[in-house]
Design a protein around this motif. Structure first.
Motif: not given
Length: 264
Positions: A82-83, A87, A104-105, A108-110
């Motif tokens: 995730s990190d 985008e 998406e959850e 936890d970011h766009e």
């Protein structure tokens, strides 16, 4: 453009093979990751792709990321990457039963997310893939996704609400078709036909019938009526199949399949 596939199972390998055979991506533009070094080495030997056991490394090196893992490990994979998912990167999920909202959850970011459901005939470039996306994916990006997924078959953009139906009618259906072919071949063997010939006749009957319907736009019922002569052999077979609940069994099986998909 570089593409990375997290997960190197049968479907991921089918997709990569389609990319390479249709010149959608060169082998050096494809990178795959998996927890199994043996699986990666096999894919590298056969396809000539790059491999890694580090998912974050794959993400950093790729413009498009394909999530091709089992549903039960998806969250841990997303936590890991995730990190490092910027985008602008396009994410394509082929993970069964995992909605756009759920993925998406997990991030936890766009993110730019396309959810898809391919099927195993992709192995012979005859796959059928359903496609839907979130609001961050542009029309150009959606068209590009359909183009690359079209390298191993046909694509169709659908509403996400139909994805469970897609699982039943397309994702899981090669198993039903294989069962029908096996049963047809068994019946032919029972009539004295050698098994290799029985499979050849049954397989070609399915391929030919499907191709006839697709290329002519004929309704399936019309083809059935065309083959059924009055008091003939085919209508007798149809009568017995109806008596045994042939169509109902297929519909009930697909309903059960869709219900399980909804619970994933």
């Amino acid at each position: 453009m570089r593409i990375g596939l997290i997960g190197c199972g049968n479907m991921a390998r089918a997709i990569m093979q389609g990319f390479i055979e249709t010149d959608t991506f060169r082998p050096d533009e494809i990178i795959a990751s998996d927890k199994s070094r043996d699986v990666l080495d096999s894919a590298a030997d056969k396809l000539g792709i790059r491999t890694t056991t580090n998912n974050s490394e794959l993400v950093l090196e790729s413009d498009v990321i394909v999530l091709a893992v089992k549903p039960q490990v998806l969250e841990s994979v997303i936590t890991e990457i995730s990190d490092v998912v910027a985008e602008q990167k396009l994410i394509i999920s082929i993970v069964a039963g995992q909605s756009i909202k759920r993925i998406e959850e997990m991030f936890d970011h766009e993110i730019k997310l396309v959810r898809t459901m391919p099927n195993t005939p992709a192995l012979v470039l005859e796959g059928m893939t359903a496609v839907c996306c979130n609001g961050h994916v542009s029309n150009t990006e959606l068209e590009y996704t359909c183009k690359i997924l079209g390298s191993f078959g046909k694509t169709e953009v659908i509403s996400e609400s139909l994805m469970d139906a897609v699982v039943a009618v397309s994702g899981s259906s090669p198993a039903y078709v294989a069962m029908m072919i096996e049963a047809m071949a068994d019946a032919a063997v029972n009539e004295g036909m050698p098994r290799p010939q029985a499979y050849k006749f049954a397989e070609q009957a399915v391929i030919g019938s499907a191709k006839l319907l697709m290329e002519t736009g004929m309704h399936p019922g019309e083809l059935k009526d065309m083959v059924c002569s009055p008091a003939g052999t085919t209508i007798e077979a149809v009568r017995v199949l109806e008596e045994k609940g042939f169509r109902s069994a297929i519909m009930e099986g697909m309903k059960a399949c869709a219900n399980v998909s909804k619970k994933l």
